[in-house]
Enzyme design. Structure first.
Site, short mmCIF file in Angstrom:
data_model
loop_
_atom_site.label_atom_id
_atom_site.label_comp_id
_atom_site.label_asym_id
_atom_site.label_seq_id
_atom_site.Cartn_x
_atom_site.Cartn_y
_atom_site.Cartn_z
N HIS A 1 0.86 -1.20 0.00
CA HIS A 1 0.00 0.00 0.00
C HIS A 1 0.89 1.24 0.00
CE1 HIS A 1 1.19 0.65 4.07
NE2 HIS A 1 0.98 -0.63 4.28
N ASP B 1 3.98 -4.74 3.80
CA ASP B 1 5.45 -4.84 3.69
C ASP B 1 6.00 -6.18 4.13
OD1 ASP B 1 4.89 -4.37 6.36
OD2 ASP B 1 6.39 -2.81 6.64
#
Ligand SMILES: Cc1ncc(C[n+]2csc(CCOP(=O)(O)O)c2C)c(N)n1
Length: 465
Positions: free
Chosen positions: A73, A336
């Protein structure tokens, strides 16, 4: 010197009546990009530093036949738990009754903390929720600019199919990033977004394998990482306390200042708190982030290769089926840690030298976490054909990162069959479901969404995580 047009605009009666950013603020925007790589992946997107100079476009007379994207994101506000800690440090500073000295003096001038609405925690930064209307670093814009770049690079892969299916986890910020990306592709494409559950009950049918891994233990190797010296944090606290008697900042406060710096840049466009740090301190902070992630989500934790195998297996399967599958571009959005886990299995950032807590191995150090997964990270797998041969390679944050043991193809790519051998050797002995004890939280043991999205409706409720 400020351009004349801007001076005139700011002086105009119209501007006086509007909320115009102060001139000093305006001039700071864009001046802090050199420190982004040192801020633990919390700062805005930056391209992979130390690019090897290999063009990311398909080599001369080669055609891209499939592309896969695993993206993080975009720029976001802090998580709720980080937000709580940031407020603790901020309250200490905002309750200080004396005049600030030294690098904290900016707090004397009507400073407003950058988290102004608790509902923004965990969420993307957008044009609307930015602290400063001129903030150029929103997650929203990053996703939109990325989409235009994607079209420029790979748009021809979308030409022969009217429909494109995109995949995102059910985290709201991840989902929103995918939506901004899709919006920027424009009206020529008929895009469907499949929202894939990231609750543990999703089991192996996930883009976020970490959440489906009850066996994962964040502190499995904390005995190694805890040994990293925090004297740089003590020094920061000592320096600020000396300049500002009675302030009583601790090492934990000093640690929080780095997140404040990074997240404020993503919400406001710049951050004065970043001026507190010396370059040495930024390097020490950054290495701590590499070290801790190496042992919690990277090559230092053997279980991570199993976690990442869930997605790597699927991407290899897609490559093998590229001719029979109508869709030629596979776009997936996630977190991540999931990308770190995946890259650990692929093996691009593991030179076999374990990171250590006693010194920074400047020369033997390929695992730079923030370089792999900055906000808005984009990991592309390219498959291309040159004459009658097909090749595979990775492009990470705009840089081609060759597989060192398999890079003799055009553009330092790996020939298709050699790539499958490489992948098989990386995947050998790995078993996500067994190593993670997935069946204790779910009875779903296969990743199927890339293949059954036409018959299964993926629309999991969005989560603030
Ligand atoms: C294997 C594994 N399982 C779970 C976690 C927990 N975890 C901590 S932060 C985070 C995502 C935030 O990233 P982003 O800022 O990209 O949303 C997650 C999933 C972990 N670190 N590793």
């Amino acid at each position: 010197m400020l351009p004349a047009i801007l001076s005139a605009l700011l002086a105009s009666p119209v501007a006086q009546g509007l909320v115009v950013p102060q001139l000093a603020e305006l001039q700071k925007i864009g001046t802090q990009e050199d420190i982004f790589p040192y801020l633990a992946g919390d700062a805005p997107y930056f391209s992979y530093p130390n690019d090897y100079g290999i063009p990311r476009e398909a080599p001369e007379s080669c055609q891209i036949t499939q592309v896969q994207l695993i993206a993080r994101h975009g720029e976001r506000y802090p998580s709720k738990s980080r937000g709580r800690k940031l407020f603790k440090t901020w309250y200490k500073l905002s309750n200080y009754t004396k005049t600030f000295n030294g690098s904290l003096s900016f707090l004397n001038d009507d400073y407003e903390f950058f988290i102004q609405d608790m509902d923004n925690l965990e969420q993307e930064t957008t044009l609307k929720n930015s602290v400063n209307p001129l903030n150029p670093y929103t997650g929203e814009m990053d996703a939109k600019v990325h989409a235009r770049d994607f079209l420029q690079q790979y748009g021809n892969l979308l030409e022969n199919s009217t429909n494109l299916t995109v995949f995102a986890t059910s985290s709201k910020r991840v989902h929103d990033t995918a939506e901004y990306f899709i919006e920027a592709l424009g009206p020529d494409y008929n895009v469907t977004l499949e929202v894939i559950d990231e609750e543990p009950s999703a089991g192996a049918n996930t883009i976020s394998a970490g959440y489906s891994c009850p066996a994962w233990n964040e502190s499995a190797f904390s005995n190694i990482t805890d040994a990293y010296s925090d004297s740089y944090l003590k020094n920061i606290a000592k320096r600020l306390n000396k300049q500002n008697p009675g302030l009583n900042l601790t090492s934990s406060d000093a640690f929080m200042l780095f997140s404040w710096c990074a997240y404020e840049i993503t919400a406001r466009g710049y951050s004065d708190i970043c001026d507190v740090f010396t370059q040495d301190e930024l390097i020490r902070y950054s290495y701590y982030d590499d070290l801790s992630n190496y042992y919690s989500d990277g090559p230092g934790y053997p279980l991570i290769k199993d976690v990442g195998s869930n997605l790597f297996n699927a991407t290899v399967k897609l490559l093998k089926q590229s001719e029979e599958l109508d869709q030629k571009a596979w776009l997936s959005f996630t977190h991540d840690t999931d990308i770190l886990n995946y890259l650990t299995t692929v093996g691009l950032f593991d030179d076999g030298n374990p990171l250590n807590a006693t010194y920074i191995p400047f020369r033997d150090h390929v695992f730079h976490k923030s370089w792999q997964v900055p906000m808005g990270a984009r990991v592309y797998t390219q498959k291309f054909q040159c004459s009658n041969e097909s090749y595979v390679r990775y492009v990470i944050n705009d840089a081609v990162i060759p597989i060192e043991s398999c890079s003799s193809g055009p553009g330092f790519s790996c020939s298709e069959n050699d790539f499958y051998d490489y992948a098989a050797s990386r995947l050998q002995g790995l078993n996500f479901v067994a190593a993670c004890n997935v069946t204790s939280v779910s009875n779903v043991t296969n990743l199927t969404y890339y293949w059954d999205y036409n018959t299964t409706n993926y629309n999991s409720p969005l989560l603030d995580q």
